[in-house]
Scaffold this motif. Sequence first.
Motif, mmCIF file in Angstrom:
data_model
loop_
_atom_site.group_PDB
_atom_site.id
_atom_site.type_symbol
_atom_site.label_atom_id
_atom_site.label_comp_id
_atom_site.label_asym_id
_atom_site.label_seq_id
_atom_site.Cartn_x
_atom_site.Cartn_y
_atom_site.Cartn_z
ATOM 1 N N LEU A 52 0.830 -1.209 0.000
ATOM 2 C CA LEU A 52 0.000 0.000 0.000
ATOM 3 C C LEU A 52 0.863 1.256 0.000
ATOM 4 C CD1 LEU A 52 -2.913 -0.857 2.458
ATOM 5 C CD2 LEU A 52 -3.011 -0.618 -0.014
ATOM 6 N N ALA A 56 0.680 4.112 -2.815
ATOM 7 C CA ALA A 56 0.462 5.505 -2.414
ATOM 8 C C ALA A 56 1.545 6.407 -2.996
ATOM 9 C CB ALA A 56 0.439 5.616 -0.892
ATOM 10 N N LEU A 85 -4.609 5.866 0.882
ATOM 11 C CA LEU A 85 -3.722 4.704 0.886
ATOM 12 C C LEU A 85 -2.652 4.825 1.972
ATOM 13 C CD1 LEU A 85 -3.298 4.174 -2.947
ATOM 14 C CD2 LEU A 85 -4.486 2.668 -1.351
#
Length: 108
Positions: A52, A56, A85
């Motif tokens: 993640l 991001a 995110l």
Amino acid sequence: MPKEHPEMVVLGAPQVSTSTTTTTINMPGEISQPDHVIWSTFNALFLNFCCLGFIAYAYSVKSRDRKMVGDMTGAQTYASTAKCLNICAMVFSIFTTIVFIIVFIYTL
């Protein structure tokens, strides 16, 4: 009147026969739209839960590119996605770390 003192002339308000017009131009200042690149870099390096943080970071770079082009709406959309995110990566990583610490303490 003695010559020691010069004559004093009292001036009134200036007499202007023409009217003056002014033009005001309102220029918007540079709007600082956060792109969360530093936060995304930190999450990609240290709190990269299920990639993640890296995703991001990709959205943060897209947001910065949109900002450089001048597309503030697109930049804001990508920055908002990067922010969500980053929050998810941070919360999940901290939660996972706390769970691992608790499991490690209770297994001793």
